[in-house]
Design a protein around this motif. Structure first.
Motif, short mmCIF file in Angstrom:
data_model
loop_
_atom_site.label_atom_id
_atom_site.label_comp_id
_atom_site.label_asym_id
_atom_site.label_seq_id
_atom_site.Cartn_x
_atom_site.Cartn_y
_atom_site.Cartn_z
N CYS A 1 0.82 -1.21 0.00
CA CYS A 1 0.00 0.00 0.00
C CYS A 1 0.86 1.26 0.00
N ARG B 1 -1.23 9.11 6.52
CA ARG B 1 -2.13 8.17 5.84
C ARG B 1 -2.19 8.57 4.37
N VAL B 2 -2.42 7.59 3.49
CA VAL B 2 -2.52 7.95 2.08
C VAL B 2 -3.93 7.72 1.55
N TYR B 3 -4.29 8.51 0.56
CA TYR B 3 -5.62 8.44 -0.06
C TYR B 3 -5.47 8.45 -1.58
N SER B 4 -6.26 7.63 -2.26
CA SER B 4 -6.25 7.63 -3.72
C SER B 4 -6.69 9.00 -4.22
N THR C 1 -11.42 11.26 -1.83
CA THR C 1 -12.76 10.79 -1.50
C THR C 1 -12.61 9.96 -0.23
N ASP D 1 -13.69 8.27 3.45
CA ASP D 1 -14.70 7.72 4.36
C ASP D 1 -14.27 8.01 5.80
N TYR E 1 -16.24 4.89 15.26
CA TYR E 1 -16.93 3.73 15.82
C TYR E 1 -16.96 3.86 17.33
N GLY F 1 -11.04 7.59 13.62
CA GLY F 1 -9.89 7.37 12.75
C GLY F 1 -9.18 8.71 12.64
N VAL F 2 -7.86 8.73 12.90
CA VAL F 2 -7.21 10.03 13.07
C VAL F 2 -7.21 10.86 11.79
N ALA F 3 -6.80 10.27 10.67
CA ALA F 3 -6.65 11.08 9.46
C ALA F 3 -7.99 11.35 8.79
N SER F 4 -8.85 10.32 8.75
CA SER F 4 -10.11 10.51 8.02
C SER F 4 -10.99 11.55 8.72
N TYR G 1 -6.80 -1.44 -0.06
CA TYR G 1 -6.38 -1.06 1.30
C TYR G 1 -7.31 -1.62 2.35
C1 LIG Z 1 -3.11 3.15 -1.29
C2 LIG Z 1 -4.24 3.53 -0.36
C3 LIG Z 1 -5.27 4.29 -0.82
C4 LIG Z 1 -6.32 4.64 0.04
N1 LIG Z 1 -7.35 5.39 -0.45
C5 LIG Z 1 -8.38 5.70 0.35
C6 LIG Z 1 -9.46 6.48 -0.16
O1 LIG Z 1 -9.50 6.85 -1.35
N2 LIG Z 1 -10.45 6.79 0.70
C7 LIG Z 1 -10.46 6.36 2.00
O2 LIG Z 1 -11.39 6.70 2.73
N3 LIG Z 1 -9.44 5.63 2.50
C8 LIG Z 1 -8.41 5.31 1.71
N4 LIG Z 1 -7.36 4.60 2.22
C9 LIG Z 1 -7.37 4.23 3.65
C10 LIG Z 1 -6.72 5.37 4.45
O3 LIG Z 1 -5.33 5.45 4.18
C11 LIG Z 1 -6.84 5.18 5.96
O4 LIG Z 1 -6.37 3.90 6.28
C12 LIG Z 1 -8.27 5.31 6.45
O5 LIG Z 1 -8.76 6.61 6.17
C13 LIG Z 1 -8.30 5.13 7.98
O6 LIG Z 1 -7.34 5.99 8.53
P1 LIG Z 1 -7.64 6.82 9.84
O7 LIG Z 1 -6.36 7.49 10.23
O8 LIG Z 1 -8.84 7.66 9.71
O9 LIG Z 1 -8.00 5.70 10.88
P2 LIG Z 1 -7.03 5.05 11.97
O10 LIG Z 1 -6.78 6.00 13.07
O11 LIG Z 1 -5.88 4.45 11.27
O12 LIG Z 1 -8.00 3.95 12.51
C14 LIG Z 1 -8.35 2.86 11.67
C15 LIG Z 1 -8.33 1.63 12.56
O13 LIG Z 1 -9.45 1.73 13.43
C16 LIG Z 1 -9.95 0.45 13.68
N5 LIG Z 1 -11.36 0.41 13.28
C17 LIG Z 1 -11.93 0.99 12.22
N6 LIG Z 1 -13.23 0.76 12.20
C18 LIG Z 1 -13.48 0.01 13.28
C19 LIG Z 1 -14.65 -0.56 13.83
N7 LIG Z 1 -15.84 -0.39 13.24
N8 LIG Z 1 -14.55 -1.26 14.97
C20 LIG Z 1 -13.36 -1.43 15.59
N9 LIG Z 1 -12.21 -0.92 15.12
C21 LIG Z 1 -12.29 -0.22 13.98
C22 LIG Z 1 -9.16 -0.53 12.88
O14 LIG Z 1 -8.15 -1.04 13.72
C23 LIG Z 1 -8.54 0.33 11.81
O15 LIG Z 1 -7.31 -0.17 11.36
C24 LIG Z 1 -6.32 4.23 1.38
C25 LIG Z 1 -5.25 3.47 1.85
C26 LIG Z 1 -4.23 3.12 1.00
C27 LIG Z 1 -3.11 2.30 1.53
#
Ligand SMILES: Cc1cc2nc3c(=O)[nH]c(=O)nc-3n(C[C@H](O)[C@H](O)[C@H](O)COP(=O)(O)OP(=O)(O)OC[C@H]3O[C@@H](n4cnc5c(N)ncnc54)[C@H](O)[C@@H]3O)c2cc1C
Ligand SMILES: NC(=O)c1ccc[n+]([C@@H]2O[C@H](COP(=O)([O-])OP(=O)(O)OC[C@H]3O[C@@H](n4cnc5c(N)ncnc54)[C@H](OP(=O)(O)O)[C@@H]3O)[C@@H](O)[C@H]2O)c1
Length: 532
Positions: free
Chosen positions: A100, A319-322, A337, A339, A343, A352-355, A532
């Motif tokens: 990834c 974190r990376v996003y398409s 885009t 999500d 939770y 989720g920290v980045a989203s 991913y």
């Molecule tokens: C190449 C690539 C492209 C991507 N493109 C996109 C994109 O276009 N759009 C997109 O939205 N994301 C995309 N992602 C995913 C994105 O990088 C992040 O992983 C995603 O946004 C979550 O990151 P976060 O920091 O918000 O969450 P984090 O802080 O990393 O938390 C996510 C973690 O929370 C936990 N978790 C999540 N949901 C639940 C649940 N319901 N119950 C219990 N635990 C849970 C899991 O352990 C999960 O790993 C991509 C990833 C890759 C590698």
């Protein structure tokens, strides 16, 4: 009671499949398990077992010496397959196998960099999480050198790439806007996000991803400070404790090192519990839910030294996003885009920290650390006449919006077929107006939709793929390039399975030959994935 001996299970792996003897033994064992572990289940017939073979043959045909390179395979199975292999290969098997690029490498290169000690950070595999970090720690011990420990040792190597071209040398971009893509009432929260790249000097091509350095939620940070019983302005390396907690360290999940640190500050049962958690055990059955705040709340009153506490945390990772736009249609801009991951664990909503940083905390005009992550093997065909088939449920649509914009801007004559799916058509039809307009103008030759929660039966993109088998085979025979983007754990594998079935049925091939055909498409970059 007499026990009837179980008949020996025949070797199901064809002798011609390019496995080593150990892989063959392991895979035969796996199949044997699938077929006859449960005595109450009638063993599979040979024909049924043969149905399972394509996955194995596919793995063999794609095998580049790393048969564990499958993101749907659990870590223990990957490590079993890698048993007896040289250390760099076992390190590779510990990675999440998504290639990834969030760590700045693909899985194999990250493992090689660790083995050669060019990379000292053992905790870069975001999708592998703590399990991967723990396994790497064990494997690293075999190198016979001390483990890289605190932040000083785990600091990134000096940047060698141009600014904004890697996670270790980010550029600055300006956040412009966000717009929700689901209608009110949706169960999902997905955002169209825009950044201005004018001051960053960055450009990109469609298929690339965009790396973001997020910041933690201030409410969570303040709760952590309260649990520490420390002053927010406690000085740490020229900054305050609060500043470091906002953008310097990860607050989820709680790392092993934090539990180890807590075990030094406490005694008796609490010490044993903290030690067990640091060793990856789960004494109270809650280990998976322990973020940094929950860990502090589980061991109240420890009042750690704030600086030592920060040392025990992992650095906050990007974190990376398409990328979901083409520069040709949006000069100086990039769109994503996203999500929003939220939770509930007991009374607290976890973020989720980045989203959620992108979905709610960052404000228009804010300057953010970013970089462009070049795609490896995820690009439009060089020949603009080639047909393309894009399969992107949910946020998997992102790169295909960019592909379509690019094909429009360049006047590419090749036909374009998009599969999009999500929960409910009334609420989750991202970019509906744009896609309908593209259909009307003919840019989008076919648009196939799969709504999983509109009716009583779940309809997924792979169901549509099977329904469309004849036409899909026709496109594939005419040289179409196939792309899949989105969930790595289940969707990507199910889609691949459906494509193999289509090739078998309409291309009139045996399941094994169909699997080989699909593997060949992959090898020739005619079947590419961004998952991913
Ligand atoms: C190449 C690539 C492209 C991507 N493109 C996109 C994109 O276009 N759009 C997109 O939205 N994301 C995309 N992602 C995913 C994105 O990088 C992040 O992983 C995603 O946004 C979550 O990151 P976060 O920091 O918000 O969450 P984090 O802080 O990393 O938390 C996510 C973690 O929370 C936990 N978790 C999540 N949901 C639940 C649940 N319901 N119950 C219990 N635990 C849970 C899991 O352990 C999960 O790993 C991509 C990833 C890759 C590698
Ligand atoms: N950890 C998990 O369990 C999990 C699951 C899904 C997504 N994710 C992650 O959540 C993030 C965003 O997800 P998203 O908004 O892109 O959408 P998504 O949650 O992946 O859902 C998109 C659509 O795909 C459907 N779907 C579910 N399982 C599928 C399968 N096996 N094959 C094909 N389609 C399937 C969903 O249906 P239903 O929701 O009705 O089943 C929904 O209609 C991504 O990072 C993704 O990896 C995690």
């Amino acid at each position: 009671m007499s026990i009837t001996p179980r008949p020996p299970i025949p070797s199901l792996i064809p002798e011609s499949a390019p496995f080593t003897p150990e892989q063959r033994t392991w895979l035969n064992g796996l199949f044997a398990g699938m077929i006859s572990l449960d005595e109450s289940v009638t063993p599979l017939s040979n024909a049924e077992a043969a149905k399972l073979l394509p996955d194995v043959v596919l793995a063999a045909a794609e095998d580049d010496g790393a048969p564990w390179h499958n993101p749907a395979m659990p870590l223990p199975d990957r490590m079993k397959l890698a048993e007896g292999k040289p250390l760099p290969l076992r390190m590779m098997a510990a990675m999440a196998q998504q290639d990834c690029s969030q760590c700045g490498y693909n899985c194999k290169d990250y493992a090689d960099a660790l083995f050669t000690k060019k990379e000292l950070r053992l905790n870069l595999c975001v999708p592998g999480g703590k399990d991967t970090a723990r396994m790497l720690k064990n494997l690293y011990a075999e190198l016979g050198v001390p483990q890289p420990a605190g932040p000083a040792e785990t600091a990134p190597a000096p940047a060698v790439s141009a600014r904004g071209r890697s996670r270790d040398n980010p550029a600055i971009a300006t956040f412009v806007s966000r717009r929700r893509l689901n209608k009110e009432g949706s169960a999902k929260e997905t955002w169209h996000i825009e950044f201005d790249l004018a001051d960053s000097g960055l450009d990109y091509v469609v298929g690339d991803s965009f790396g973001i350095y997020p910041m933690n939620d201030a409410v969570l940070v303040d709760a952590v400070i309260a649990a520490l019983e420390a002053p927010a302005d406690f000085p740490i390396g020229g900054r305050t404790l609060r500043e470091v907690l906002i953008d310097g360290v990860s607050l989820s999940p709680a790392p092993d090192m934090l539990f180890q640190f807590i075990s030094y500050l406490t005694g008796g049962d609490r010490k044993q519990k903290a030690k067990a958690l640091a060793d990856g055990q789960d004494p109270d059955g809650d280990a998976a839910t322990l973020d940094v705040l929950a860990a502090l709340q589980k061991f109240p009153g420890i009042r750690p030294d704030p600086e030592a506490f920060i040392e025990a945390l992992d650095p906050l990772q990007p974190r990376v996003y398409s990328i979901s736009s083409s520069l040709k249609c949006n000069p100086g801009r990039v769109s994503l885009t996203v999500d929003a991951v939220r939770y509930q664990v007991e009374k607290r909503t976890r973020l989720g920290v980045a989203s959620t940083f992108l979905a709610s905390r960052v404000k228009p005009g804010d300057k953010i650390k970013v970089y462009v992550q070049k795609a490896q093997h995820f690009a439009l065909p060089a020949d603009p006449n080639k047909p393309i088939i894009m399969i992107g449920p949910g946020t998997g649509l992102a790169p295909f919006r960019a592909f379509l914009q690019e094909r429009q801007a360049t006047g590419a004559p090749g036909p374009n077929w998009l599969y999009f799916g999500h929960q409910r058509s009334d609420y989750d039809f991202f970019y509906e107006d744009e896609l309908k307009e593209m259909r009307k103008t003919g840019l989008l030759t076919r648009l196939t939709l799969a709504w999983s929660r509109d009716g009583k039966d779940k309809i997924y993109v792979q169901h549509r793929i099977r329904d469309d088998g004849r036409d899909l085979w026709d496109w594939i025979s005419r040289g179409a390039h196939i792309y899949v983007c989105g969930d790595a754990l289940r969707m990507a594998k199910d889609v691949e399975r459906a494509l193999i079935d289509v090739v078998a049925e309409h291309g009139k091939r045996s399941p094994e030959d169909a699997a080989r055909y699909v593997a060949e498409l992959k090898k020739n970059d005619r079947y590419q994935a961004d998952i991913y």
